[in-house]
Structures are given as structure tokens and as C-alpha cells.
Write a protein that holds these residues in place. Structure first.
Motif, PDB file in Angstrom:
ATOM      1  N   ALA A 110       0.620  -1.197  -0.119  1.00  0.00           N
ATOM      2  CA  ALA A 110      -0.026   0.073  -0.176  1.00  0.00           C
ATOM      3  C   ALA A 110       0.810   1.068   0.084  1.00  0.00           C
ATOM      4  O   ALA A 110       2.130   1.090   0.289  1.00  0.00           O
ATOM      5  N   ALA A 111       0.271   2.504  -0.432  1.00  0.00           N
ATOM      6  CA  ALA A 111       0.881   3.776  -0.207  1.00  0.00           C
ATOM      7  C   ALA A 111       1.553   4.188   0.941  1.00  0.00           C
ATOM      8  O   ALA A 111       2.656   4.771   1.024  1.00  0.00           O
ATOM      9  N   ASP A 112       0.692   4.026   2.051  1.00  0.00           N
ATOM     10  CA  ASP A 112       1.140   4.128   3.257  1.00  0.00           C
ATOM     11  C   ASP A 112       1.430   2.971   4.077  1.00  0.00           C
ATOM     12  O   ASP A 112       1.568   2.013   3.707  1.00  0.00           O
ATOM     13  N   ALA A 113       1.990   3.457   5.419  1.00  0.00           N
ATOM     14  CA  ALA A 113       2.606   2.373   6.321  1.00  0.00           C
ATOM     15  C   ALA A 113       2.185   2.936   7.726  1.00  0.00           C
ATOM     16  O   ALA A 113       1.902   4.066   7.909  1.00  0.00           O
ATOM     17  N   TYR A 114       2.399   2.042   8.617  1.00  0.00           N
ATOM     18  CA  TYR A 114       2.273   2.414  10.080  1.00  0.00           C
ATOM     19  C   TYR A 114       3.737   2.441  10.666  1.00  0.00           C
ATOM     20  O   TYR A 114       4.868   2.100   9.997  1.00  0.00           O
ATOM     21  N   VAL A 115       4.044   3.411  11.559  1.00  0.00           N
ATOM     22  CA  VAL A 115       5.210   3.399  12.445  1.00  0.00           C
ATOM     23  C   VAL A 115       4.733   3.201  13.940  1.00  0.00           C
ATOM     24  O   VAL A 115       4.139   3.878  14.316  1.00  0.00           O
ATOM     25  N   ASP A 116       5.531   2.038  14.451  1.00  0.00           N
ATOM     26  CA  ASP A 116       5.154   1.810  15.729  1.00  0.00           C
ATOM     27  C   ASP A 116       6.472   2.043  16.744  1.00  0.00           C
ATOM     28  O   ASP A 116       7.649   1.781  16.197  1.00  0.00           O
ATOM     29  N   PHE A 117       6.180   2.575  17.688  1.00  0.00           N
ATOM     30  CA  PHE A 117       7.121   3.196  18.666  1.00  0.00           C
ATOM     31  C   PHE A 117       6.555   3.086  20.094  1.00  0.00           C
ATOM     32  O   PHE A 117       5.553   2.764  20.176  1.00  0.00           O
ATOM     33  N   SER A 118       7.449   2.964  21.024  1.00  0.00           N
ATOM     34  CA  SER A 118       7.153   2.861  22.513  1.00  0.00           C
ATOM     35  C   SER A 118       7.573   4.103  23.374  1.00  0.00           C
ATOM     36  O   SER A 118       8.813   4.711  22.973  1.00  0.00           O
ATOM     37  N   LEU A 119       7.003   4.457  24.386  1.00  0.00           N
ATOM     38  CA  LEU A 119       7.310   5.640  25.450  1.00  0.00           C
ATOM     39  C   LEU A 119       7.193   5.091  26.722  1.00  0.00           C
ATOM     40  O   LEU A 119       6.369   4.399  26.881  1.00  0.00           O
ATOM     41  N   PRO A 120       8.198   5.433  27.455  1.00  0.00           N
ATOM     42  CA  PRO A 120       7.883   5.452  28.992  1.00  0.00           C
ATOM     43  C   PRO A 120       6.696   5.715  29.521  1.00  0.00           C
ATOM     44  O   PRO A 120       6.020   6.868  28.949  1.00  0.00           O
ATOM     45  N   GLN A 121       6.253   5.085  30.408  1.00  0.00           N
ATOM     46  CA  GLN A 121       4.599   5.378  30.800  1.00  0.00           C
ATOM     47  C   GLN A 121       4.603   6.867  31.312  1.00  0.00           C
ATOM     48  O   GLN A 121       3.502   7.312  31.250  1.00  0.00           O
ATOM     49  N   ASP A 122       5.552   7.590  32.016  1.00  0.00           N
ATOM     50  CA  ASP A 122       5.330   8.795  32.277  1.00  0.00           C
ATOM     51  C   ASP A 122       5.114   9.690  31.101  1.00  0.00           C
ATOM     52  O   ASP A 122       4.536  10.734  31.270  1.00  0.00           O
ATOM     53  N   SER A 123       5.888   9.452  30.141  1.00  0.00           N
ATOM     54  CA  SER A 123       5.787  10.360  28.837  1.00  0.00           C
ATOM     55  C   SER A 123       4.395  10.175  28.097  1.00  0.00           C
ATOM     56  O   SER A 123       4.000  10.934  27.359  1.00  0.00           O
ATOM     57  N   ALA A 124       4.144   8.730  28.310  1.00  0.00           N
ATOM     58  CA  ALA A 124       2.943   8.607  27.390  1.00  0.00           C
ATOM     59  C   ALA A 124       1.529   9.029  27.898  1.00  0.00           C
ATOM     60  O   ALA A 124       0.535   8.905  27.502  1.00  0.00           O
ATOM     61  N   VAL A 125       1.807   9.560  29.347  1.00  0.00           N
ATOM     62  CA  VAL A 125       0.459  10.199  29.785  1.00  0.00           C
ATOM     63  C   VAL A 125      -0.430  11.118  28.998  1.00  0.00           C
ATOM     64  O   VAL A 125      -1.637  11.197  29.035  1.00  0.00           O
TER      65      VAL A 125
END
Length: 371
Positions: free
Chosen positions: A201-216
Motif C-alpha cells: 500500500a502507499a501508506d504504512a504504520y510506524v510503531d514506537f514505545s514511550l515510557p509510561q510517564d511520557s505516554a500520559v
């Protein structure tokens, strides 16, 4: 006695004369040094200067993202068997419905032919029993038995059809196939990995992880910045479309997924990119070039260039720094906007040193910063 007194007097006078001579000599040396010092110009260091200014910045965090195809699949065989045909070439593009792998189905085809014959015979028997309705030879029990025998024979034939169908694996969507070493004749146990498919497909996903404090502060709909050598144009934006329902059990980080337009055509799945995520609302701060901030055992400081008697002198100012954005840094305390400071070359300065400011350095940007 008189002779003794005169001897001591001569000694004292000699000592006094020597001391006076040495003092006069030292005085002359000091006077000469002072005169030489006054004749020598005061040392001057050349630096680039700039003025601090107000700018907007936000606390942000960085993460490493992985490009993921919108659709991806590991192709495995559900039923064991020997490969009779491989319909793709490693690395090629396949369309939906194209043959990937065909397993040997000769035995199943023979069994299917026998099952279909049994089903046809059972249907004939059932039709005859139905035709005897109303006659003395009619038996409801025999009719029911014929009906169930026909249903059983039909089910056996359908089961064999499903087995034959499962031994023919086709592409479920348009994709690029991976590399495989399987060849016709190879026998594969059930559940063997045959090849991987990555959607095109033309588009795609980008998966990433953040620490729980930053993810709030992060939610679906948040816009993130993607950068790196592999990113088209060096930098682009993407929107978070999903977050995981729980934190990772090992490091307590939260996984997010962003949709990136155009990545599917230009980046291969598995490519790494930098993800910059804003974790606070923008606020005003004093911005200066990062090169102007010096570090010492007593903390961070900048050199403010102050005009004294028509000359610029460096005055050390302790500051409290905040976020970094590229080549700029936010000053949260200790410096006001509009003050002239040393930028490039500030490492050469010390308190009170005479400064030649030269050409001013570029003013710091007002973009958001990075913690």
C-alpha cells in the motif's frame, strides 16, 4: 669598648646600605614592569555575539520507530504435505489470488472422486425411496436412512474438497514476497513457515514505545514528527491512530502506532526512524544558541557582553536551562530577552575579559524544544 661599638655601627650601616640598594633596585624593577604593562594593550578575544530572544518551546521526547506495512502475513501450511509447485519468485510482487504454493493432492483427489461417487449413489437411492411414497413398498424408516446416508456422503465429499483447497495457498492481498529456499518436492510439516508477505500500500504504520510517564499526555490523534536519513525529505509528520491496551511487562513502556502517508512506497518494513513526540503545551522561554552555554563545576553559565567605558567585557552569568531544539536551548532562569551574549567562541572567555564581538551570530529559532 669604644672600638667594639664602632665595629657594630659599621656593620649596621653596611647592612642598611645593602638593604636600601636592594629596595631601590626592586622599586626600579616594579616601576619598569608597571610602565611596560601600561604600554602593553589589554588582551582581547574575538567571539560571535547574538541577542537572547523570546521563543515558544514544548517539552518533547524522542523514540525509535519501526516502519510496519499496513498488511503483513506469515504464510504457513495448515496441512502437512509435499510441495508440487511454487508460484512466486523471492522478492517479487504478487497480486491477490496469485498462486503461492501448491501441495501434492493426488491422494485427496482420488478420495474426493470416490466420495463424490458415493454421494451420487446415495442421491439415487434417496430419489427411489422418495418415489415409493404412497405405495405398499414405502417405508419411512428406509427413507430417513437414505436421506442421512446421502447427507453423510455429501459431507465427506465437501471435507475432501476443503482439504484439497487448503493445499493450494494463494495470496490474500497484493504484496511483496520475502525470500524462501523451499523447492518443489520438499515435505513440510503442518505450521511450517513458507514465506512472508508485506503489503504494498502507499501508506504504512510506524510503531514506537514511550515510557509510561511520557505516554500520559499522548492520545490517538496526536501528531508526531518523523525524521532520519531514510525519511523522504528528511522530516515529515504522522498521526497516532492507536495505543496498546496495556504497558509492556518488562520495561513498563506503552506502544503506539502512527499512520505515515507515503511510507509504504518509499520505506521497507522494518526500517528505523526517529520519532519526536510533544509531551507538553508550548510555552514562552528565552532562547539562545546551544554553543553559548558553558558548563562548570558550579553549574551552567553564559557570558553576557556588557559595555563598560566604551568597550565590551565578558561577565559570567549563571543560568538555568530547559529544552534543546537543534542548535538552540531554552533559558528558564538567569537571562532576559534582548541581552547581548557570546555565542560561538564563548569557551575562550573569562570574567572581565575584553571582547571583540565581531559579526552577530544567527538569532535562535522559536521552534519547540527537546528535553
Amino acid at each position: 669598648m669604644l672600638r667594639h661599638i664602632m665595629a657594630w655601627t659599621v656593620v649596621i650601616l653596611a647592612v642598611a646600605g645593602i638593604a636600601g640598594g636592594l629596595g631601590f633596585y626592586k622599586y626600579s624593577e616594579i616601576k619598569t614592569a608597571i610602565a611596560a604593562g601600561e604600554a602593553t594593550p589589554e588582551p582581547v578575544e574575538s567571539v560571535l555575539s547574538t541577542r537572547s530572544r523570546e521563543g515558544q518551546w514544548s517539552a518533547v521526547t524522542r523514540a525509535i520507530g519501526t516502519v510496519v506495512a499496513l498488511r503483513q502475513l506469515e504464510v504457513k501450511n495448515e496441512i502437512a504435505g509435499a510441495i508440487s509447485e511454487i508460484g512466486f519468485t523471492s522478492g517479487a510482487i504478487v497480486e491477490k489470488g496469485d498462486l503461492l504454493v501448491q501441495f501434492d493432492t493426488r491422494q485427496e483427489q482420488a478420495a474426493l472422486a470416490a466420495a463424490e461417487a458415493d454421494a451420487r449413489l446415495a442421491k439415487l437411492t434417496l430419489d427411489r425411496r422418495e418415489g415409493l411414497r404412497g405405495s405398499a413398498a414405502f417405508s419411512a424408516q428406509e427413507l430417513d436412512r437414505s436421506r442421512e446416508e446421502f447427507n453423510a456422503a455429501t459431507a465427506r465429499a465437501r471435507n475432501l474438497e476443503v482439504i484439497v483447497d487448503k493445499k493450494r495457498i494463494t495470496a490474500p492481498f497484493r504484496a511483496r514476497v520475502g525470500i524462501t529456499n523451499w523447492q518443489p518436492g520438499a515435505y513440510l510439516d503442518a505450521g511450517t513457515l513458507i514465506v512472508t508477505l508485506q503489503g504494498t500500500a502507499a501508506d504504512a504504520y510506524v510503531d514506537f514505545s514511550l515510557p509510561q510517564d511520557s505516554a500520559v499526555a499522548i492520545r490517538p490523534g496526536t501528531v508526531v514528527t518523523l525524521s532520519g536519513p531514510a525519511v523522504p525529505g528528511g522530516e515529515t509528520t504522522a498521526k497516532i491512530i492507536a495505543e496498546d491496551n496495556s504497558a509492556d511487562g518488562s520495561n513498563r513502556s506503552i506502544r503506539f502506532r502512527a499512520a505515515a502517508a507515503g511510507f509504504g512506497e518509499k520505506l521497507r518494513p522494518g526500517t528505523f526512524v526517529d520519532v519526536i513526540v510533544r509531551t507538553s503545551e508550548p510555552r514562552t522561554a528565552v532562547m539562545v544558541p546551544l554553543a553559548s552555554v558553558r558548563r562548570s563545576p558550579n553549574g551552567q553559565h553564559v557570558f553576557v557582553l556588557v559595555e563598560e567605558n566604551g568597550k565590551l567585557r565578558a561577565r559570567q552569568r549563571t543560568v538555568q536551562t530547559g529544552a534543546v531544539q537543534g542548535d538552540d536551548i531554552a533559558i528558564e532562569k538567569g537571562l532576559a530577552a534582548g541581552e547581548l551574549i557570546a555565542a560561538s567562541g564563548s569557551f575562550k572567555l573569562r570574567e572581565g575579559l575584553l571582547v571583540d564581538a565581531g559579526m552577530p551570530a544567527p538569532a535562535p529559532s522559536t521552534d519547540v524544544g527537546v528535553n
